[in-house]
Design a protein around this motif. Structure first.
Motif, PDB file in Angstrom:
ATOM      1  N   LEU A   1       0.809  -1.224   0.000  1.00 32.77           N
ATOM      2  CA  LEU A   1       0.000   0.000   0.000  1.00 32.77           C
ATOM      3  C   LEU A   1       0.841   1.271   0.000  1.00 32.77           C
ATOM      4  CD1 LEU A   1      -3.012  -0.827   2.361  1.00 32.77           C
ATOM      5  CD2 LEU A   1      -3.146  -0.135  -0.040  1.00 32.77           C
ATOM      6  N   THR A   2       1.852   1.318   0.840  1.00 35.60           N
ATOM      7  CA  THR A   2       2.655   2.542   0.946  1.00 35.60           C
ATOM      8  C   THR A   2       3.271   2.915  -0.394  1.00 35.60           C
ATOM      9  OG1 THR A   2       3.155   2.146   3.282  1.00 35.60           O
ATOM     10  CG2 THR A   2       4.639   3.609   2.076  1.00 35.60           C
ATOM     11  N   LYS A   3       3.860   1.956  -1.064  1.00 34.44           N
ATOM     12  CA  LYS A   3       4.476   2.220  -2.366  1.00 34.44           C
ATOM     13  C   LYS A   3       3.432   2.652  -3.387  1.00 34.44           C
ATOM     14  CE  LYS A   3       7.554   0.205  -5.832  1.00 34.44           C
ATOM     15  NZ  LYS A   3       8.332  -0.998  -6.239  1.00 34.44           N
ATOM     16  N   ALA A   4       2.249   2.035  -3.336  1.00 36.86           N
ATOM     17  CA  ALA A   4       1.178   2.393  -4.270  1.00 36.86           C
ATOM     18  C   ALA A   4       0.686   3.815  -4.028  1.00 36.86           C
ATOM     19  CB  ALA A   4       0.020   1.408  -4.133  1.00 36.86           C
ATOM     20  N   PHE A   5       0.565   4.199  -2.751  1.00 35.81           N
ATOM     21  CA  PHE A   5       0.172   5.569  -2.422  1.00 35.81           C
ATOM     22  C   PHE A   5       1.221   6.552  -2.933  1.00 35.81           C
ATOM     23  CE2 PHE A   5      -3.360   4.078  -0.262  1.00 35.81           C
ATOM     24  CZ  PHE A   5      -4.012   5.048   0.484  1.00 35.81           C
ATOM     25  N   GLU A   6       2.481   6.249  -2.739  1.00 36.24           N
ATOM     26  CA  GLU A   6       3.561   7.127  -3.197  1.00 36.24           C
ATOM     27  C   GLU A   6       3.518   7.287  -4.711  1.00 36.24           C
ATOM     28  OE1 GLU A   6       7.025   5.219  -1.698  1.00 36.24           O
ATOM     29  OE2 GLU A   6       6.816   6.023   0.345  1.00 36.24           O
ATOM     30  N   GLU A   7       3.255   6.203  -5.419  1.00 37.78           N
ATOM     31  CA  GLU A   7       3.182   6.264  -6.886  1.00 37.78           C
ATOM     32  C   GLU A   7       2.013   7.131  -7.338  1.00 37.78           C
ATOM     33  OE1 GLU A   7       4.006   5.495 -10.933  1.00 37.78           O
ATOM     34  OE2 GLU A   7       5.209   5.301  -9.112  1.00 37.78           O
ATOM     35  N   ALA A   8       0.864   6.961  -6.714  1.00 39.25           N
ATOM     36  CA  ALA A   8      -0.315   7.746  -7.102  1.00 39.25           C
ATOM     37  C   ALA A   8      -0.113   9.230  -6.815  1.00 39.25           C
ATOM     38  CB  ALA A   8      -1.546   7.234  -6.366  1.00 39.25           C
TER      39      ALA A   8
ATOM     40  N   LEU B   1      -6.085  10.629  -4.222  1.00 39.42           N
ATOM     41  CA  LEU B   1      -6.171   9.314  -4.835  1.00 39.42           C
ATOM     42  C   LEU B   1      -7.427   8.605  -4.355  1.00 39.42           C
ATOM     43  CD1 LEU B   1      -5.442   7.017  -2.482  1.00 39.42           C
ATOM     44  CD2 LEU B   1      -3.116   7.719  -2.951  1.00 39.42           C
ATOM     45  N   MET B   2      -7.743   7.500  -5.032  1.00 32.92           N
ATOM     46  CA  MET B   2      -8.829   6.651  -4.586  1.00 32.92           C
ATOM     47  C   MET B   2      -8.342   5.212  -4.512  1.00 32.92           C
ATOM     48  SD  MET B   2     -11.304   6.415  -7.964  1.00 32.92           S
ATOM     49  CE  MET B   2     -12.414   5.213  -7.238  1.00 32.92           C
ATOM     50  N   VAL B   3      -8.852   4.503  -3.526  1.00 28.29           N
ATOM     51  CA  VAL B   3      -8.620   3.071  -3.424  1.00 28.29           C
ATOM     52  C   VAL B   3      -9.928   2.400  -3.812  1.00 28.29           C
ATOM     53  CG1 VAL B   3      -7.904   1.161  -1.955  1.00 28.29           C
ATOM     54  CG2 VAL B   3      -7.002   3.467  -1.531  1.00 28.29           C
ATOM     55  N   GLU B   4      -9.866   1.488  -4.760  1.00 30.91           N
ATOM     56  CA  GLU B   4     -11.076   0.890  -5.317  1.00 30.91           C
ATOM     57  C   GLU B   4     -11.040  -0.626  -5.188  1.00 30.91           C
ATOM     58  OE1 GLU B   4     -13.710   2.063  -9.141  1.00 30.91           O
ATOM     59  OE2 GLU B   4     -11.665   1.433  -9.595  1.00 30.91           O
ATOM     60  N   LYS B   5     -12.145  -1.186  -4.782  1.00 23.19           N
ATOM     61  CA  LYS B   5     -12.268  -2.635  -4.653  1.00 23.19           C
ATOM     62  C   LYS B   5     -12.115  -3.301  -6.010  1.00 23.19           C
ATOM     63  CE  LYS B   5     -15.404  -6.236  -2.915  1.00 23.19           C
ATOM     64  NZ  LYS B   5     -16.704  -6.527  -2.266  1.00 23.19           N
TER      65      LYS B   5
END
Length: 327
Positions: free
Chosen positions: A177-184, A191-195
């Protein structure tokens, strides 16, 4: 003869894609009706380069072009910029202020649909199925427990204001998650997190020419990558496009109905593409996003849908330009 500014470039990760889209549109415009000029945007540099390689700047006070042969005043601006400032309403707002006709959706529609999260909110209000999601600004705490409860794994972390899957990561566990947040957050302040919805991905083009709203086709997108990311979209081997899509009649009718509803209620114009995923669990067509300036390169979906519908691509662009002259 109408002067048409075909505007390409922009300030997002989709710069190169925009050049390809603009090049295709530029080559398809009818030279018996239009005199097209390719205008490149990069930050504050708005320029035209002639055949001799001489570069001229656009006058931003009135969007004119001063050449040795005289001042060119554009009858229509054909916006071919993906991302900012062409797809998020900024350029449309500028043109509306100076009363310059342009192709496509207005500034409000462009701004709303460009933000994935708030566009989902609008779609939900229209009764169109969406996947569960959460919204975060850059300064918000990353609430892992809430993400896991609402979205689970796998899930997608997406920049809210970007296109062509730029800033999108498929996350398989909390350690990613942390890396994905940094990329976004490289591309946007929210950003949005989507199921994740397991299923098949489809996209539907809709156009309005002379007031006639028409669903072009439903296309299935089969990506060879884990999902339909940037590389898959713009690589000849990264995906397979199937037009018309082969899917259950109920799902196809839902996609066409939802696309038409969105096009109407969001006040879309020109040609717009709506993306969906049909769940393999319940057969529901879940809305993913709107593309108000869809890619129109040789590998893109919309030109293929136009051709499938028996429409001449040159005539198709002619109608888009001519309709813009009326607005």
């Amino acid at each position: 003869m109408y002067n048409v500014a075909v505007i390409a470039g922009g300030d997002s990760g989709e710069y190169e894609v925009s050049l390809k889209t603009a090049d295709n549109i530029f080559n398809q415009l009818d030279r018996d009706l239009f005199h097209p000029y390719l205008i490149l945007f990069k930050g504050a540099d708005w320029s035209y380069t002639d055949e001799q390689g001489t570069k001229y700047q656009i006058n931003k006070n009135d969007f004119t072009l001063a050449l040795p042969t005289g001042v060119v005043r554009f009858d229509v601006a054909f916006i071919a910029i993906h991302g900012t400032p062409g797809e998020n309403g900024k350029l449309q707002g500028y043109f509306e202020m100076i009363k310059q006709p342009y192709t496509g959706c207005n500034s409000f529609t462009s701004a709303l649909t460009f933000n994935k999260y708030f566009c989902n909110v609008a779609a939900d209000a229209l009764g169109i199925p969406i996947s569960a999601s959460l919204h975060f600004y850059r300064d918000d705490e990353m609430d892992v427990d809430r993400i896991e409860k609402v979205c689970g794994y796998p899930c997608f972390v997406k920049s809210c204001n970007s296109g062509s899957s730029v800033g999108v990561t498929k996350v398989h566990g909390r350690d990613e998650l942390t890396k994905a947040f940094e990329e976004a957050f490289k591309y946007d302040s929210q950003l949005m997190v989507e199921k994740f919805v397991r299923g098949r991905e489809f996209t539907c083009g809709v156009t309005s020419v002379y007031g006639d709203v028409r669903v072009l086709a439903v296309t299935e997108v089969v990506a060879t990558n884990e999902f339909y990311d940037y590389d898959a979209k713009y690589s000849a081997v990264g995906h397979k496009l199937i037009t018309p899509a082969e899917l259950p009649q109920e799902a196809e009718e839902a996609i066409r109905r939802y696309s038409t509803r969105l096009f109407h209620h969001l006040e879309c114009k020109g040609v717009v593409r709506f993306d969906f995923i049909v769940s393999e669990d319940d057969g529901v067509a879940y809305f993913l996003q709107v593309n108000t300036i869809p890619g129109q390169t040789a590998l893109s979906i919309v030109p293929g849908q136009v051709t499938y519908n028996g429409l001449d691509i040159k005539e198709f662009y002619t109608k888009m330009v001519m309709e813009s002259l009326k607005n």
